[in-house]
Design a protein around this motif. Sequence first.
Motif, short mmCIF file in Angstrom:
data_model
loop_
_atom_site.label_atom_id
_atom_site.label_comp_id
_atom_site.label_asym_id
_atom_site.label_seq_id
_atom_site.Cartn_x
_atom_site.Cartn_y
_atom_site.Cartn_z
N THR A 1 1.57 0.67 -2.15
CA THR A 1 2.18 1.19 -3.68
C THR A 1 3.24 0.88 -3.90
OG1 THR A 1 0.91 3.57 -3.13
CG2 THR A 1 2.27 3.18 -4.88
N PHE A 2 3.61 0.07 -5.26
CA PHE A 2 4.63 -0.65 -5.45
C PHE A 2 4.87 0.49 -7.00
CE2 PHE A 2 2.45 -3.69 -3.13
CZ PHE A 2 4.04 -4.71 -2.71
N ALA A 3 6.50 -0.24 -7.57
CA ALA A 3 6.63 1.02 -9.03
C ALA A 3 5.64 0.41 -10.04
CB ALA A 3 7.78 0.82 -8.74
N LYS A 4 6.31 -1.09 -10.02
CA LYS A 4 4.98 -1.18 -11.58
C LYS A 4 4.82 -2.89 -11.35
CE LYS A 4 9.92 -3.52 -13.10
NZ LYS A 4 10.58 -3.43 -11.66
N GLY A 5 3.96 -2.96 -12.20
CA GLY A 5 2.52 -4.60 -12.00
C GLY A 5 3.55 -6.03 -11.19
N PRO A 6 4.30 -6.20 -12.24
CA PRO A 6 5.84 -7.46 -11.58
C PRO A 6 5.56 -7.11 -10.27
CG PRO A 6 6.08 -6.47 -13.88
CD PRO A 6 5.54 -5.59 -13.02
N ASP A 7 6.45 -6.08 -9.85
CA ASP A 7 6.72 -6.45 -7.86
C ASP A 7 5.22 -6.33 -7.31
OD1 ASP A 7 8.75 -5.02 -9.40
OD2 ASP A 7 8.68 -2.90 -8.76
N ILE A 8 4.34 -6.06 -8.04
CA ILE A 8 3.24 -6.67 -7.13
C ILE A 8 2.94 -8.44 -7.09
CG2 ILE A 8 0.51 -6.55 -7.26
CD1 ILE A 8 0.48 -3.89 -7.83
N MET A 9 3.23 -8.85 -7.92
CA MET A 9 3.81 -10.27 -8.72
C MET A 9 4.29 -11.12 -7.56
SD MET A 9 1.17 -11.33 -10.36
CE MET A 9 -0.30 -10.64 -10.75
#
Length: 307
Positions: free
Chosen positions: A41-49
């Motif tokens: 689990t990540f805080a926001k989408g850009p972190d997933i990128m």
Amino acid sequence: MSAHAADDVIRLGNLKLAHFAAVSYIKEIAPKCGIKVEESTFAKGPDIMQAIIAGELDVGATASEAAISGRAKGVPVYVVAGFAKGGARLVARPDAGIKSVKDLKGKKVGVTRGSIQELLLAVELGQNGLTASDAPGKDVQLIYLSYPDLNAALLGKNLDAIMQTEPQSSQALNKNFGVEVIKPYDTPIGEPVRTLVMSEKFYKEHRPTAEKFMRCFVEATKTFIDSKATAEKYVTQTVFKGQITKDDFNDAIDNSPYTFDITPEHIQISTDLMAKYGIGKMEKPPVAKDWVKTDLLEAAKKSLGVK
């Protein structure tokens, strides 16, 4: 990671949000799909990128904005499905006197950077002739915060309004520290569709596993669409551990229904508007038809008899 291990385990990046939960549910039914799924689990989408660039994820769930700006920066991903639509609401402090977007002039508005809400806010302000920046001197002062912190700042009266996701915006309304101004779906984007992205490597080199994953995604999503009770129990108890109520869930999903589908046209409109409003700071905006690949989704839906 050895090729064998990579075949066995699919590494999934996700966000802790109500409408992202059918993607989380994939890991619960993965054994019967013949796969193993490890979710981070990540805080926001850009972190997933960032995690995809680092080779740490095979699949990720993000808003289209994060996917588009990631692809523009050279992240090797394809959009392979949609998984939810809507999921945005402009919420104001009840005492701030904000009845429309025009009333945001001279106000402090909170939003999460790299989120679809950031793009929707920019377009809504633009449509209403307002300028905005996180520096002073514009019509609207932007404050960038995480989704949970946006609610806390509204509750603490540090912000006048927030462009918020679900279930947080429903929570603000149900706890009476926020009132709905609009659902921001009157832009050319319409209801924004959240994107399921897959690394190019996984899509090209692990095809049989990618096919199984996509069938599992369709099955998980269909379960949540067909059985609201299953979805509600999973989201309120497993994902949010009792921190959100049944009402919060129902209101959230009414404003962010689960879906499967996405089109290159939808992603292109979002890309063009991001370029227009300088969102995601893209030097070369990606062309949607080059990287929106729905063949796996179409095959999975067909094999499961899903329309």
